[in-house]
Design a protein around this motif. Structure first.
Motif, PDB file in Angstrom:
ATOM      1  N   THR A 176      -0.968 -12.019   3.309  1.00  0.00           N
ATOM      2  CA  THR A 176       0.358 -11.733   3.867  1.00  0.00           C
ATOM      3  C   THR A 176       0.473 -12.113   5.339  1.00  0.00           C
ATOM      4  O   THR A 176       1.466 -11.795   5.991  1.00  0.00           O
ATOM      5  CB  THR A 176       0.699 -10.240   3.730  1.00  0.00           C
ATOM      6  OG1 THR A 176      -0.208  -9.462   4.512  1.00  0.00           O
ATOM      7  CG2 THR A 176       0.619  -9.788   2.278  1.00  0.00           C
ATOM      8  N   GLN A 184       6.469  -9.074   3.390  1.00  0.00           N
ATOM      9  CA  GLN A 184       5.207  -8.488   2.950  1.00  0.00           C
ATOM     10  C   GLN A 184       5.440  -7.423   1.881  1.00  0.00           C
ATOM     11  O   GLN A 184       4.742  -7.371   0.866  1.00  0.00           O
ATOM     12  CB  GLN A 184       4.476  -7.852   4.134  1.00  0.00           C
ATOM     13  CG  GLN A 184       3.809  -8.814   5.082  1.00  0.00           C
ATOM     14  CD  GLN A 184       3.135  -8.103   6.230  1.00  0.00           C
ATOM     15  OE1 GLN A 184       3.383  -6.922   6.481  1.00  0.00           O
ATOM     16  NE2 GLN A 184       2.289  -8.811   6.952  1.00  0.00           N
ATOM     17  N   THR A 185       6.437  -6.576   2.106  1.00  0.00           N
ATOM     18  CA  THR A 185       6.733  -5.499   1.163  1.00  0.00           C
ATOM     19  C   THR A 185       7.118  -6.059  -0.196  1.00  0.00           C
ATOM     20  O   THR A 185       6.609  -5.614  -1.238  1.00  0.00           O
ATOM     21  CB  THR A 185       7.873  -4.614   1.702  1.00  0.00           C
ATOM     22  OG1 THR A 185       7.453  -4.019   2.939  1.00  0.00           O
ATOM     23  CG2 THR A 185       8.219  -3.510   0.710  1.00  0.00           C
ATOM     24  N   LEU A 188       4.003  -7.639  -1.909  1.00  0.00           N
ATOM     25  CA  LEU A 188       3.056  -6.659  -2.453  1.00  0.00           C
ATOM     26  C   LEU A 188       3.615  -5.969  -3.691  1.00  0.00           C
ATOM     27  O   LEU A 188       2.867  -5.652  -4.617  1.00  0.00           O
ATOM     28  CB  LEU A 188       2.690  -5.636  -1.388  1.00  0.00           C
ATOM     29  CG  LEU A 188       1.788  -6.156  -0.261  1.00  0.00           C
ATOM     30  CD1 LEU A 188       1.596  -5.087   0.798  1.00  0.00           C
ATOM     31  CD2 LEU A 188       0.443  -6.617  -0.795  1.00  0.00           C
ATOM     32  N   ASP A 189       4.931  -5.733  -3.724  1.00  0.00           N
ATOM     33  CA  ASP A 189       5.547  -5.166  -4.926  1.00  0.00           C
ATOM     34  C   ASP A 189       5.252  -6.058  -6.137  1.00  0.00           C
ATOM     35  O   ASP A 189       4.835  -5.575  -7.200  1.00  0.00           O
ATOM     36  CB  ASP A 189       7.064  -5.050  -4.754  1.00  0.00           C
ATOM     37  CG  ASP A 189       7.465  -3.923  -3.821  1.00  0.00           C
ATOM     38  OD1 ASP A 189       6.636  -3.020  -3.582  1.00  0.00           O
ATOM     39  OD2 ASP A 189       8.607  -3.941  -3.331  1.00  0.00           O
ATOM     40  N   PHE A 192       1.262  -6.154  -7.000  1.00  0.00           N
ATOM     41  CA  PHE A 192       0.733  -4.974  -7.680  1.00  0.00           C
ATOM     42  C   PHE A 192       1.276  -4.866  -9.108  1.00  0.00           C
ATOM     43  O   PHE A 192       0.558  -4.451 -10.024  1.00  0.00           O
ATOM     44  CB  PHE A 192       1.053  -3.711  -6.882  1.00  0.00           C
ATOM     45  CG  PHE A 192       0.067  -3.426  -5.799  1.00  0.00           C
ATOM     46  CD1 PHE A 192      -1.109  -2.750  -6.067  1.00  0.00           C
ATOM     47  CD2 PHE A 192       0.296  -3.863  -4.508  1.00  0.00           C
ATOM     48  CE1 PHE A 192      -2.031  -2.497  -5.076  1.00  0.00           C
ATOM     49  CE2 PHE A 192      -0.620  -3.617  -3.504  1.00  0.00           C
ATOM     50  CZ  PHE A 192      -1.794  -2.933  -3.776  1.00  0.00           C
ATOM     51  N   LEU A 211      -0.564  -2.158   5.669  1.00  0.00           N
ATOM     52  CA  LEU A 211      -0.551  -2.409   4.230  1.00  0.00           C
ATOM     53  C   LEU A 211      -1.328  -1.354   3.450  1.00  0.00           C
ATOM     54  O   LEU A 211      -1.200  -1.262   2.229  1.00  0.00           O
ATOM     55  CB  LEU A 211      -1.158  -3.784   3.928  1.00  0.00           C
ATOM     56  CG  LEU A 211      -0.593  -4.988   4.682  1.00  0.00           C
ATOM     57  CD1 LEU A 211      -1.329  -6.252   4.250  1.00  0.00           C
ATOM     58  CD2 LEU A 211       0.895  -5.138   4.454  1.00  0.00           C
ATOM     59  N   ARG A 214      -0.525   1.164   0.235  1.00  0.00           N
ATOM     60  CA  ARG A 214      -0.293   0.681  -1.122  1.00  0.00           C
ATOM     61  C   ARG A 214      -1.563   0.699  -1.976  1.00  0.00           C
ATOM     62  O   ARG A 214      -1.494   0.499  -3.187  1.00  0.00           O
ATOM     63  CB  ARG A 214       0.246  -0.767  -1.074  1.00  0.00           C
ATOM     64  CG  ARG A 214       1.456  -0.973  -0.188  1.00  0.00           C
ATOM     65  CD  ARG A 214       2.668  -0.263  -0.755  1.00  0.00           C
ATOM     66  NE  ARG A 214       3.023  -0.795  -2.052  1.00  0.00           N
ATOM     67  CZ  ARG A 214       3.867  -1.827  -2.226  1.00  0.00           C
ATOM     68  NH1 ARG A 214       4.403  -2.428  -1.192  1.00  0.00           N
ATOM     69  NH2 ARG A 214       4.172  -2.236  -3.445  1.00  0.00           N
TER      70      ARG A 214
END
Length: 232
Positions: A176, A184-185, A188-189, A192, A211, A214
């Motif tokens: 990221t 970034q958010t 990562l969603d 994952f 980060l 998470r």
């Protein structure tokens, strides 16, 4: 390695041949299957060396290093390459896409080197479409050359490439670093969500402590690895 483990390191040491200025020692580090673990540390702290040992691109001088139940210390260089292709997905910091290859070609590259992973994706074109859609990429990009994509698109292609064929462990090196906080958010969603679909474990290294919320566990590199540096 204990049952349920994807990674186990005990008294692992590494020193660059011919370069006495740097050495790395890992007294103990382990991950359970399905875990998402983040290692944080500054640049030059040994994070990338640690990942290279886990992926088998570097060989430990001593100690015990098991990934998915396999003792990497007992494998030759060629056997480690095969093991990595079969069992580990890698997301590189600079993505390492083939710029003139299509998105499809880039995503399918691991299957060229691993018949085992190819066997888990019986309809490869359907799997490419599924991964691209899941990562928020329009179907139109599948035939485009990777060099024409934005940084964010290239990053998502790199994740799809790492996940195809359901590797047991995905290793990500600062994935990221080129994104702002909002991007970034979102990234990562997606990451994952797809890790859960694939049933893979995740080991991610970063310098960005934000980060960490998470992940199942966050470790600082200096807490799990001892580094030695000597002036030339």
């Amino acid at each position: 390695m204990a049952d349920g483990g994807i990674l186990s390191m005990t008294d692992v040491t590494f020193r660059w041949p011919g370069r006495p200025g740097f050495a790395l020692t890992v007294p103990a580090f382990a991950m359970a299957k399905g875990d998402a673990v983040m290692i944080v540390g500054d640049s030059g702290s040994g994070k990338s060396t640690l990942l290279s040992l886990i992926c088998g691109t570097l060989r430990a001088a001593s100690g015990s290093l098991h990934v998915a139940g396999t003792d990497l210390g007992r494998l030759s260089a060629a056997e480690r390459d095969r093991f990595r292709a079969d069992r580990i997905g890698v997301i590189f910091q600079q993505f390492n896409l083939l710029p003139y290859g299509s998105v499809r070609d880039n995503i399918l590259l691991p299957l060229v080197f691993s018949p085992k992973r190819r066997g888990r994706a019986t309809d490869v074109d359907a799997e490419v479409l599924r991964l691209c859609t899941a990562m928020g990429l329009e179907p139109e990009v599948i035939g485009m050359s990777a060099g024409r994509l934005s940084v964010g698109q290239q990053q998502r292609v790199a994740v799809a490439r790492a996940l195809i064929g359901q590797p047991e462990l995905v290793v990500a090196d600062e994935p990221t670093s080129a994104l702002d906080q909002r991007a970034q958010t979102g990234f990562l969603d997606l990451l994952f969500e797809q890790m859960q679909v694939a049933g893979s474990s995740l080991l991610l290294v970063s310098h960005d402590t934000r980060l960490g919320r998470r992940f199942d566990r966050v470790e600082r590199i200096e807490e799990i690895a001892l580094t030695e540096r000597k002036a030339a």
